[in-house]
Design a protein around this motif. Structure first.
Motif, PDB file in Angstrom:
ATOM      1  N   LEU A  32      42.675  44.142  40.483  1.00  0.00           N
ATOM      2  CA  LEU A  32      43.364  44.520  39.256  1.00  0.00           C
ATOM      3  C   LEU A  32      44.870  44.346  39.335  1.00  0.00           C
ATOM      4  O   LEU A  32      45.497  44.702  40.336  1.00  0.00           O
ATOM      5  CB  LEU A  32      43.045  45.980  38.923  1.00  0.00           C
ATOM      6  CG  LEU A  32      41.562  46.330  38.824  1.00  0.00           C
ATOM      7  CD1 LEU A  32      41.391  47.832  38.673  1.00  0.00           C
ATOM      8  CD2 LEU A  32      40.929  45.589  37.667  1.00  0.00           C
ATOM      9  N   GLU A  33      45.443  43.842  38.223  1.00  0.00           N
ATOM     10  CA  GLU A  33      46.894  43.766  38.090  1.00  0.00           C
ATOM     11  C   GLU A  33      47.423  45.160  37.748  1.00  0.00           C
ATOM     12  O   GLU A  33      46.691  46.013  37.244  1.00  0.00           O
ATOM     13  CB  GLU A  33      47.274  42.795  36.982  1.00  0.00           C
ATOM     14  CG  GLU A  33      46.913  41.356  37.284  1.00  0.00           C
ATOM     15  CD  GLU A  33      47.291  40.420  36.151  1.00  0.00           C
ATOM     16  OE1 GLU A  33      48.221  40.743  35.383  1.00  0.00           O
ATOM     17  OE2 GLU A  33      46.654  39.357  36.041  1.00  0.00           O
ATOM     18  N   ASP A  35      49.323  46.172  35.367  1.00  0.00           N
ATOM     19  CA  ASP A  35      49.189  46.524  33.946  1.00  0.00           C
ATOM     20  C   ASP A  35      47.804  47.080  33.631  1.00  0.00           C
ATOM     21  O   ASP A  35      47.661  48.038  32.876  1.00  0.00           O
ATOM     22  CB  ASP A  35      49.487  45.316  33.053  1.00  0.00           C
ATOM     23  CG  ASP A  35      50.956  44.925  33.064  1.00  0.00           C
ATOM     24  OD1 ASP A  35      51.792  45.746  33.494  1.00  0.00           O
ATOM     25  OD2 ASP A  35      51.264  43.801  32.634  1.00  0.00           O
ATOM     26  N   GLU A  36      46.773  46.465  34.199  1.00  0.00           N
ATOM     27  CA  GLU A  36      45.404  46.940  33.963  1.00  0.00           C
ATOM     28  C   GLU A  36      45.183  48.296  34.622  1.00  0.00           C
ATOM     29  O   GLU A  36      44.548  49.184  34.048  1.00  0.00           O
ATOM     30  CB  GLU A  36      44.388  45.913  34.474  1.00  0.00           C
ATOM     31  CG  GLU A  36      42.946  46.342  34.311  1.00  0.00           C
ATOM     32  CD  GLU A  36      42.491  46.517  32.861  1.00  0.00           C
ATOM     33  OE1 GLU A  36      41.439  47.140  32.651  1.00  0.00           O
ATOM     34  OE2 GLU A  36      43.188  46.034  31.946  1.00  0.00           O
ATOM     35  N   ARG A  39      46.900  50.873  32.457  1.00  0.00           N
ATOM     36  CA  ARG A  39      46.126  51.139  31.237  1.00  0.00           C
ATOM     37  C   ARG A  39      44.958  52.079  31.525  1.00  0.00           C
ATOM     38  O   ARG A  39      44.727  53.050  30.812  1.00  0.00           O
ATOM     39  CB  ARG A  39      45.611  49.824  30.632  1.00  0.00           C
ATOM     40  CG  ARG A  39      44.910  50.007  29.286  1.00  0.00           C
ATOM     41  CD  ARG A  39      44.271  48.727  28.794  1.00  0.00           C
ATOM     42  NE  ARG A  39      43.157  48.264  29.605  1.00  0.00           N
ATOM     43  CZ  ARG A  39      41.955  48.838  29.643  1.00  0.00           C
ATOM     44  NH1 ARG A  39      41.709  49.915  28.939  1.00  0.00           N
ATOM     45  NH2 ARG A  39      41.013  48.339  30.406  1.00  0.00           N
ATOM     46  N   ARG A  40      44.250  51.804  32.609  1.00  0.00           N
ATOM     47  CA  ARG A  40      43.084  52.635  32.951  1.00  0.00           C
ATOM     48  C   ARG A  40      43.493  54.038  33.398  1.00  0.00           C
ATOM     49  O   ARG A  40      42.798  55.013  33.126  1.00  0.00           O
ATOM     50  CB  ARG A  40      42.250  51.950  34.024  1.00  0.00           C
ATOM     51  CG  ARG A  40      41.573  50.684  33.536  1.00  0.00           C
ATOM     52  CD  ARG A  40      40.691  50.111  34.611  1.00  0.00           C
ATOM     53  NE  ARG A  40      40.170  48.803  34.247  1.00  0.00           N
ATOM     54  CZ  ARG A  40      39.284  48.151  34.985  1.00  0.00           C
ATOM     55  NH1 ARG A  40      38.829  48.674  36.116  1.00  0.00           N
ATOM     56  NH2 ARG A  40      38.851  46.967  34.599  1.00  0.00           N
ATOM     57  N   ARG A  77      47.732  41.753  42.786  1.00  0.00           N
ATOM     58  CA  ARG A  77      46.505  42.455  42.407  1.00  0.00           C
ATOM     59  C   ARG A  77      46.200  43.462  43.504  1.00  0.00           C
ATOM     60  O   ARG A  77      46.588  43.282  44.658  1.00  0.00           O
ATOM     61  CB  ARG A  77      45.338  41.483  42.285  1.00  0.00           C
ATOM     62  CG  ARG A  77      45.637  40.265  41.449  1.00  0.00           C
ATOM     63  CD  ARG A  77      44.942  40.327  40.166  1.00  0.00           C
ATOM     64  NE  ARG A  77      45.135  39.108  39.398  1.00  0.00           N
ATOM     65  CZ  ARG A  77      44.193  38.557  38.682  1.00  0.00           C
ATOM     66  NH1 ARG A  77      42.995  39.091  38.656  1.00  0.00           N
ATOM     67  NH2 ARG A  77      44.459  37.491  37.967  1.00  0.00           N
TER      68      ARG A  77
END
Length: 142
Positions: A32-33, A35-36, A39-40, A77
């Motif tokens: 995962l980056e 940003d992701e 968000r999560r 990531r």
């Protein structure tokens, strides 16, 4: 399996809500980056800054609870799979990343001709190609 609180304490880290949330997001799997991940984490917590997520990821990586990978031409990531010296395969088309178990034997999996006096404990290898979905699209376009 150890809880997030136990994992943090075992590495000498304070237990905080952002650290627990990031650990939980990483435990869901994937590469995962930031940003992701942010968000999560925000779905789990009322609010958290992107900088706080970067700080948590840095602490988790230094403590050996997450792994940072940075394929060429891609943002960093993070993943939860650590300590097993696995490698990665990256799709040149869509950028999807998958794990590849150690290429040869046990860590560091590969032996260079010259180690320059270093005691080697890990090899980081990135394989590049096209994933099945991108191969299908390419075939359909031909």
């Amino acid at each position: 399996m150890a809880t997030g609180e136990e994992l943090l304490r075992s590495r000498g880290l304070r237990v905080t809500r952002p650290r627990l949330a990031v650990l939980a997001v990483l435990a869901d799997g994937g590469h995962l980056e930031v940003d992701e991940i942010t968000r999560r984490v925000r779905e789990r917590l009322d609010s958290v800054s992107t900088q706080a997520v970067y700080d948590v990821l840095g602490a988790l990586s230094r403590a050996g609870l997450s792994r940072r990978i940075e394929p060429a031409g891609s943002p960093a990531r993070y993943e939860a799979r650590v300590g097993d010296n696995h490698h990665h395969v990256v799709c040149r088309g869509c950028g999807v990343i998958a794990d590849v178990d150690c290429a040869v034997g046990s860590a560091p999996c590969l032996d260079p001709n010259e180690a320059h006096g270093f005691q080697l404990d890990e090899a980081e290898v990135t394989f590049w190609g096209l994933c099945p979905a991108c191969l299908s699209r390419r075939s359909a376009d031909d």
